[in-house]
Scaffold this motif. Structure first.
Motif, mmCIF file in Angstrom:
data_model
loop_
_atom_site.group_PDB
_atom_site.id
_atom_site.type_symbol
_atom_site.label_atom_id
_atom_site.label_comp_id
_atom_site.label_asym_id
_atom_site.label_seq_id
_atom_site.Cartn_x
_atom_site.Cartn_y
_atom_site.Cartn_z
ATOM 1 N N GLY A 16 0.799 -1.219 0.000
ATOM 2 C CA GLY A 16 0.000 0.000 0.000
ATOM 3 C C GLY A 16 0.833 1.270 0.000
ATOM 4 O O GLY A 16 0.276 2.368 0.022
ATOM 5 N N ARG A 17 2.134 1.123 -0.030
ATOM 6 C CA ARG A 17 3.041 2.283 -0.085
ATOM 7 C C ARG A 17 3.486 2.477 -1.531
ATOM 8 O O ARG A 17 3.368 1.575 -2.359
ATOM 9 N N PRO A 18 4.054 3.621 -1.846
ATOM 10 C CA PRO A 18 4.588 3.805 -3.195
ATOM 11 C C PRO A 18 5.666 2.762 -3.512
ATOM 12 O O PRO A 18 6.393 2.318 -2.625
ATOM 13 N N ALA A 19 5.729 2.359 -4.761
ATOM 14 C CA ALA A 19 6.690 1.326 -5.185
ATOM 15 C C ALA A 19 8.130 1.726 -4.848
ATOM 16 O O ALA A 19 8.960 0.865 -4.540
ATOM 17 N N GLY A 21 20.524 8.451 3.976
ATOM 18 C CA GLY A 21 19.543 9.039 3.071
ATOM 19 C C GLY A 21 18.426 8.072 2.753
ATOM 20 O O GLY A 21 17.245 8.442 2.725
ATOM 21 N N GLN A 22 18.782 6.802 2.532
ATOM 22 C CA GLN A 22 17.766 5.787 2.250
ATOM 23 C C GLN A 22 16.876 5.574 3.471
ATOM 24 O O GLN A 22 15.655 5.466 3.350
ATOM 25 N N VAL A 23 17.497 5.499 4.633
ATOM 26 C CA VAL A 23 16.740 5.281 5.869
ATOM 27 C C VAL A 23 15.782 6.451 6.118
ATOM 28 O O VAL A 23 14.635 6.252 6.529
ATOM 29 N N LYS A 24 16.226 7.653 5.840
ATOM 30 C CA LYS A 24 15.378 8.828 6.058
ATOM 31 C C LYS A 24 14.123 8.798 5.180
ATOM 32 O O LYS A 24 13.039 9.182 5.614
ATOM 33 N N LYS A 25 14.253 8.297 3.943
ATOM 34 C CA LYS A 25 13.119 8.224 3.019
ATOM 35 C C LYS A 25 12.021 7.288 3.519
ATOM 36 O O LYS A 25 10.844 7.515 3.267
ATOM 37 N N VAL A 26 12.415 6.190 4.183
ATOM 38 C CA VAL A 26 11.431 5.187 4.614
ATOM 39 C C VAL A 26 11.492 4.982 6.125
ATOM 40 O O VAL A 26 11.204 3.900 6.631
ATOM 41 N N SER A 27 11.816 6.025 6.864
ATOM 42 C CA SER A 27 11.973 5.919 8.321
ATOM 43 C C SER A 27 10.688 5.473 9.012
ATOM 44 O O SER A 27 10.743 4.877 10.087
#
Length: 60
Positions: free
Chosen positions: A15-18, A46-52
């Motif tokens: 249900g989240r963006p791809a 940076g990756q962790v911040k996007k999907v924290s």
């Protein structure tokens, strides 16, 4: 600042963006509640911040 990060997926990517699913997958996480360790560097942060909102992050 710690040398390594322990990253655990605590929420589903359904249900989240791809793009969120691809980021979690690129971190090496394949399923829920799986834990991986990475070096603490700007790319990983940076990756962790996007999907924290999907992850739990601990400094090791």
């Amino acid at each position: 600042m710690a040398d390594k990060l322990r990253i655990t997926q605590i929420r589903s990517t359904i249900g989240r963006p791809a793009k969120h699913g691809r980021i979690v997958r690129s971190l090496g996480i394949k399923k829920m509640h799986q834990t991986v360790e990475h070096k603490n560097d700007p790319v990983i942060l940076g990756q962790v911040k996007k999907v924290s909102h999907l992850l739990k992050v601990e400094e090791v």
